[in-house]
Design a protein around this motif. Structure first.
Motif, PDB file in Angstrom:
ATOM      1  N   PRO A  50      14.659   9.952  -6.723  1.00 30.83           N
ATOM      2  CA  PRO A  50      13.732  10.956  -6.106  1.00 30.83           C
ATOM      3  C   PRO A  50      13.146  10.038  -4.786  1.00 30.83           C
ATOM      4  N   ARG A  51      12.757  10.916  -3.653  1.00 27.66           N
ATOM      5  CA  ARG A  51      12.196  10.384  -2.579  1.00 27.66           C
ATOM      6  C   ARG A  51      10.554  10.534  -2.912  1.00 27.66           C
ATOM      7  N   VAL A  52       9.924   9.654  -3.028  1.00 29.73           N
ATOM      8  CA  VAL A  52       8.490  10.093  -3.497  1.00 29.73           C
ATOM      9  C   VAL A  52       7.446   9.257  -2.453  1.00 29.73           C
ATOM     10  N   LEU A  53       6.272  10.423  -2.128  1.00 30.42           N
ATOM     11  CA  LEU A  53       5.286   9.801  -1.405  1.00 30.42           C
ATOM     12  C   LEU A  53       4.072   9.799  -2.064  1.00 30.42           C
ATOM     13  N   VAL A  54       3.543   8.602  -2.126  1.00 27.96           N
ATOM     14  CA  VAL A  54       2.304   8.454  -2.584  1.00 27.96           C
ATOM     15  C   VAL A  54       1.199   8.518  -1.660  1.00 27.96           C
ATOM     16  N   LEU A  55       0.000   9.622  -1.818  1.00 28.73           N
ATOM     17  CA  LEU A  55      -0.923   9.740  -1.008  1.00 28.73           C
ATOM     18  C   LEU A  55      -2.476   9.172  -1.242  1.00 28.73           C
ATOM     19  N   ASP A  56      -2.896   8.206  -0.625  1.00 29.01           N
ATOM     20  CA  ASP A  56      -4.308   7.750  -0.652  1.00 29.01           C
ATOM     21  C   ASP A  56      -4.338   6.939  -2.185  1.00 29.01           C
ATOM     22  N   ASP A  57      -3.512   6.149  -2.413  1.00 30.64           N
ATOM     23  CA  ASP A  57      -3.464   5.143  -3.309  1.00 30.64           C
ATOM     24  C   ASP A  57      -4.852   4.356  -2.882  1.00 30.64           C
ATOM     25  N   GLN A  58      -5.301   3.591  -3.965  1.00 34.33           N
ATOM     26  CA  GLN A  58      -6.603   2.868  -3.846  1.00 34.33           C
ATOM     27  C   GLN A  58      -6.161   1.329  -3.530  1.00 34.33           C
ATOM     28  N   PHE A  59      -5.635   0.758  -4.441  1.00 38.31           N
ATOM     29  CA  PHE A  59      -5.517  -0.843  -4.598  1.00 38.31           C
ATOM     30  C   PHE A  59      -3.797  -1.336  -4.793  1.00 38.31           C
ATOM     31  N   GLY A  65       3.734   1.010  -8.914  1.00 38.20           N
ATOM     32  CA  GLY A  65       3.999   1.513 -10.190  1.00 38.20           C
ATOM     33  C   GLY A  65       5.389   2.291 -10.007  1.00 38.20           C
ATOM     34  N   LEU A  66       5.283   2.722  -8.793  1.00 36.57           N
ATOM     35  CA  LEU A  66       6.511   3.660  -8.429  1.00 36.57           C
ATOM     36  C   LEU A  66       7.623   3.065  -7.314  1.00 36.57           C
ATOM     37  N   GLY A  67       7.412   1.869  -7.497  1.00 36.01           N
ATOM     38  CA  GLY A  67       8.242   1.118  -6.269  1.00 36.01           C
ATOM     39  C   GLY A  67       9.569   0.845  -6.200  1.00 36.01           C
ATOM     40  N   GLN A  68      10.133   1.185  -7.520  1.00 40.27           N
ATOM     41  CA  GLN A  68      11.611   1.124  -7.709  1.00 40.27           C
ATOM     42  C   GLN A  68      12.596   2.158  -7.153  1.00 40.27           C
ATOM     43  N   PHE A  69      11.475   3.280  -6.897  1.00 36.42           N
ATOM     44  CA  PHE A  69      12.243   4.511  -6.088  1.00 36.42           C
ATOM     45  C   PHE A  69      12.114   4.324  -4.593  1.00 36.42           C
ATOM     46  N   ASP A  70      12.609   5.362  -3.876  1.00 36.53           N
ATOM     47  CA  ASP A  70      12.578   5.455  -2.285  1.00 36.53           C
ATOM     48  C   ASP A  70      11.011   5.996  -2.256  1.00 36.53           C
ATOM     49  N   THR A  71      10.207   5.257  -2.394  1.00 33.30           N
ATOM     50  CA  THR A  71       8.588   5.362  -2.137  1.00 33.30           C
ATOM     51  C   THR A  71       8.144   4.960  -0.910  1.00 33.30           C
ATOM     52  N   VAL A  72       7.249   6.101  -0.416  1.00 32.16           N
ATOM     53  CA  VAL A  72       6.640   5.939   1.193  1.00 32.16           C
ATOM     54  C   VAL A  72       5.001   5.970   0.568  1.00 32.16           C
ATOM     55  N   SER A  73       4.311   5.153   1.164  1.00 33.48           N
ATOM     56  CA  SER A  73       2.750   5.063   0.546  1.00 33.48           C
ATOM     57  C   SER A  73       1.993   5.368   2.166  1.00 33.48           C
ATOM     58  N   LEU A  74       1.245   6.540   1.919  1.00 32.25           N
ATOM     59  CA  LEU A  74       0.432   6.921   3.153  1.00 32.25           C
ATOM     60  C   LEU A  74      -1.048   6.983   2.685  1.00 32.25           C
ATOM     61  N   ALA A  75      -1.931   6.253   3.438  1.00 30.13           N
ATOM     62  CA  ALA A  75      -3.273   6.399   3.121  1.00 30.13           C
ATOM     63  C   ALA A  75      -4.147   6.458   4.141  1.00 30.13           C
ATOM     64  N   ALA A  95       6.591  -4.448  -0.854  1.00 31.63           N
ATOM     65  CA  ALA A  95       6.096  -3.109  -0.688  1.00 31.63           C
ATOM     66  C   ALA A  95       5.946  -3.098   0.871  1.00 31.63           C
ATOM     67  N   ALA A  96       6.347  -2.141   1.408  1.00 27.21           N
ATOM     68  CA  ALA A  96       6.244  -1.786   2.807  1.00 27.21           C
ATOM     69  C   ALA A  96       4.798  -1.591   3.140  1.00 27.21           C
ATOM     70  N   PRO A  97       4.391  -1.993   4.459  1.00 27.39           N
ATOM     71  CA  PRO A  97       2.919  -1.603   4.568  1.00 27.39           C
ATOM     72  C   PRO A  97       2.706  -0.038   4.590  1.00 27.39           C
ATOM     73  N   PRO A  98       1.597   0.439   4.160  1.00 30.08           N
ATOM     74  CA  PRO A  98       1.335   1.853   4.088  1.00 30.08           C
ATOM     75  C   PRO A  98       1.263   2.464   5.592  1.00 30.08           C
ATOM     76  N   LEU A  99       1.656   3.690   5.513  1.00 30.69           N
ATOM     77  CA  LEU A  99       1.451   4.618   6.815  1.00 30.69           C
ATOM     78  C   LEU A  99       0.168   5.171   6.684  1.00 30.69           C
ATOM     79  N   SER A 100      -0.322   5.876   7.975  1.00 29.11           N
ATOM     80  CA  SER A 100      -1.497   6.372   7.994  1.00 29.11           C
ATOM     81  C   SER A 100      -1.422   7.612   8.789  1.00 29.11           C
ATOM     82  N   TRP A 101      -2.560   8.602   9.038  1.00 27.77           N
ATOM     83  CA  TRP A 101      -2.479   9.705   9.577  1.00 27.77           C
ATOM     84  C   TRP A 101      -2.222   9.517  11.165  1.00 27.77           C
ATOM     85  N   LEU A 102      -2.134   8.373  11.662  1.00 29.51           N
ATOM     86  CA  LEU A 102      -1.731   7.989  12.958  1.00 29.51           C
ATOM     87  C   LEU A 102      -0.378   8.364  13.239  1.00 29.51           C
TER      88      LEU A 102
END
Length: 386
Positions: A50-59, A65-75, A95-102
């Motif tokens: 799956p392509r997974v989006l993680v929103l507002d992870d803390q640390f 924890g979901l890094g083995q999938f096609d995971t994008v992190s945005l905070a 892990a790629a640097p997280p994206l932001s709302w910018l």
């Protein structure tokens, strides 16, 4: 001593909170555990990666924890970047640097795994945005600690998404699984809210994650006269930093009093930075301004003649002066020799004592029953200046 090992369906993670000195504070909570558990259960039912989006992870718990999938992190918070980098290295992961709302990503995503924010308006904004990037048969897995969930959050989920499952509460955490809804941000009147301040004919506006976006907070109002007074004595080529800028209202007040100043706006919240940039473009389009999404003073910005600060006093569920102390230290490092820090804070936090750790000269300028305004300097400015 609290264990710093998080066990997930795919790997065990050693996680830390950068800068934390309290051994009882972990880098994840029961909500993270439930979110990862439900995400793993859903992934086993899918036919492919799956392509997974993680929103507002803390640390970094959810992202790694979901890094083995096609995971994008945005905070929204810039603090995730440092935590994610450190925890990925500690676990020999990349892990790629997280994206932001910018610069948010484009969909579609098969799954969105998200922490439920404390602000109800921000939750409404998030779910509307998620509807625009979620695949039609995708799933939203959202959770948080029950004591931190905003009032009416269940109502908002039912209104904006298709609730499929409300998981049993565990360890005082709750997770809900939903399908895509039809509501989006297009035409939603709650996206921008604001108020008018003296000297401008349009409202200072803010996105939902921004502090005090609907009315000028008491602390900023108390700080305004000191900003005007200090602006009058700034050098012609003055450099000013609006630190923890929020919607940029302090920097805008400085620009009203001293239009020629160069102002840097910085905030840990990307929605705050976007709001400050929007307000300067609308209210002071000729201003010399920079905008930085940073956890504190941006790197390599040089020294400032004036720093404006209305510091936050909470981070997640932790309340105190730990954020302010870090900002005081950074401000001291970036203040010009004859520069000035103007700060407003809650009276009970005793900032006059904290400031003296970093500044030899601290003066109270204004006060009311709840807030106090201080001036802090590296050296005495001499007669006639605050």
């Amino acid at each position: 001593m609290t264990s710093n090992t998080l066990k997930t369906a795919y790997r065990n993670l050693s996680l830390e909170r950068p800068g934390n000195t309290d051994p009882t504070l972990r880098a994840w909570d029961a909500a993270d555990e439930l979110l990862l558990e439900q995400a793993a259960a859903w992934i086993t039912t899918t036919g492919g990666p799956p392509r997974v989006l993680v929103l507002d992870d803390q640390f970094g718990a959810l992202t790694l924890g979901l890094g083995q999938f096609d995971t994008v992190s945005l905070a929204d918070s810039a603090s995730l970047a440092n935590a994610l980098e450190r925890n990925s290295v500690a676990n020999n992961l990349i892990a790629a640097p997280p994206l932001s709302w910018l610069a948010p990503p484009e969909g579609p995503f098969d799954a969105v795994v998200m922490r439920i924010p404390r602000q109800l308006d921000y939750l409404s904004w998030l779910l509307r945005w998620v509807n625009s990037v979620l695949a039609p048969d995708g799933v939203v897995i959202a959770g948080g600690m029950i004591k931190h969930l905003p009032d009416r959050s269940a109502e908002v989920f039912n209104e904006l998404l298709q609730t499929r499952q409300v998981c049993p509460a565990r360890k005082k955490a709750r997770v809900v699984v939903c399908g895509q809804g039809s509501a989006t941000l297009d035409g939603w009147p709650g996206q921008w809210k604001g108020y008018v301040i003296d000297g401008y004919n349009r409202a200072v506006e803010g996105l939902p994650a921004v502090f005090a976006r609907e009315r000028l907070d008491i602390g900023s109002r108390l700080l305004f006269p000191a900003i005007g007074h200090s602006a009058a004595s700034l050098p012609v080529d003055a450099r000013v930093l609006d630190l923890a800028c929020g919607n940029g209202v302090l920097g805008l007040e400085l620009l009203r009093a001293r239009p020629g100043a160069a102002v840097v706006f910085s905030d840990v919240s990307s929605q705050a930075v976007a709001s400050a940039r929007h307000n300067v473009q609308e209210l002071a389009p000729d201003a010399v301004a920079e905008f930085h999404h940073a956890d504190g003073v941006p790197a390599e910005v040089g020294a400032f003649d004036l720093i404006l600060l209305n510091p936050p006093f909470h981070e997640g569920g932790v309340v105190g002066d730990h954020i302010a102390l870090r900002l005081f230290q950074q401000a001291a490092q970036h203040l010009a020799r004859d520069g000035q820090l103007l700060i407003v804070g809650n009276r009970h936090l005793g900032y006059h004592r904290s400031l003296k750790r970093y500044f030899p000269v601290v003066q109270q300028l204004q006060a009311d029953p709840k807030f106090v305004v201080f001036s802090a300097r590296h050296q005495d400015s001499g007669a006639g200046r605050s």
